[in-house]
Scaffold this active site. Structure first.
Site, PDB file in Angstrom:
ATOM      1  CB  SER A 142       8.430 -28.504   5.388  1.00 32.19           C
ATOM      2  OG  SER A 142       7.873 -27.540   5.955  1.00 32.19           O
ATOM      3  CE1 TYR A 155       8.038 -24.541   0.932  1.00 35.33           C
ATOM      4  CE2 TYR A 155       6.820 -24.945   2.895  1.00 35.33           C
ATOM      5  CZ  TYR A 155       7.819 -24.924   2.120  1.00 35.33           C
ATOM      6  OH  TYR A 155       8.863 -25.317   2.789  1.00 35.33           O
ATOM      7  CE  LYS A 159       9.385 -28.227   0.791  1.00 35.77           C
ATOM      8  NZ  LYS A 159      10.646 -28.669   0.328  1.00 35.77           N
TER       9      LYS A 159
END
Length: 259
Positions: A142, A155, A159
């Protein structure tokens, strides 16, 4: 097509980016094994693929469970007659200030976003070597794997971890002719971003849609990303034109994060 008659497995394929990737790979000639938790939605995507003239099979699996990922790869090989490409796409978002993150929060997102990718890497590499041929491993990172974003800290860390796994796996499997790359989307108009926007609204008091608009307004190309935008790049990673590329995690975000 460079992936004509190849066999590809896509996790998180029931909706959103995963569905878009599965359909694009099928349009480009691959037969597809669809993996997710939602059988009814998997069946719907499978019908779309067969309507394109390609084969499709479905497998319900929780990617956080290693045995289930290995079973999904075995299923793909058995049902479709081979195995050439894996797209470790499944993942979840988590919007929460770092002060509020719990041990359960961390365990859940890491089990899916990081462990799930690792199990997919292992299962695919084992299958490629057992079949005695090269293969493509493609992982979902991401823009948050290049920049850490406020309220998306854990999060983002998952990634970043996917990028590290991608680099390490590329080095470990290169001698077997297995390439490992990742794709790093930005703001894609899917259900995940609806959830992210709603959580920002709850946490910051912003109106619904405001956070999404703020991020989209920061995209140089002037629009939100679509699943098709991501899928086209993944198809490139799956094909022979990317054979000399490994260990990379390119941004495909319309111009948000620059490296």
């Amino acid at each position: 097509m460079s992936i004509d008659r190849k066999i590809a497995l896509v996790t998180g394929a029931a909706q959103g980016i995963g569905r878009g990737i599965a359909l694009r790979l099928a349009k480009d000639g691959a037969d597809i094994a669809l993996v997710d938790l939602k059988q009814d939605q998997l069946d719907a995507v499978a019908k779309e693929i067969t309507a394109l003239g390609r084969k499709a099979t479905t497998f319900v699996a929780d990617v956080s469970e290693r045995a289930q990922v290995f079973a999904a790869v075995d299923h793909a090989e058995k049902e479709l007659g081979g195995f050439d490409i894996i797209v470790n796409n499944a993942g979840i978002a988590q919007v929460k200030p770092l002060d509020d993150v719990t041990a359960d929060d961390v365990e859940r997102i890491y089990r899916i976003n990081v462990n799930g990718v690792l199990w997919g890497i292992q299962a695919a590499a084992k299958k490629f070597r057992a079949r005695g041929h090269k293969g493509k491993i493609i992982n979902a990172s991401s823009i948050a794997g290049h920049d850490g974003f406020a309220m998306l800290g854990v999060y983002s860390s998952t990634k970043f971890a996917v990028r590290a796994l991608t680099q390490a796996a590329a080095r470990e499997y290169a001698s077997a002719g297995i390439t490992v790359n990742a794709y790093c989307p930005g703001v894609v108009g899917t259900d995940m971003w609806v959830e992210i926007d709603e959580r920002f609204a709850e946490l910051t008091g912003a109106a619904k849609g405001e956070t999404y608009k703020k991020f989209v307004d920061g995209i140089a190309l002037g629009r939100a990303e679509t699943a098709d935008d991501v899928a086209g790049f993944v198809s490139y990673l799956a094909g022979q034109d990317s054979d000399y590329m490994t260990g990379q995690s390119p941004l495909i975000d319309g111009g948000m994060v620059y490296r």
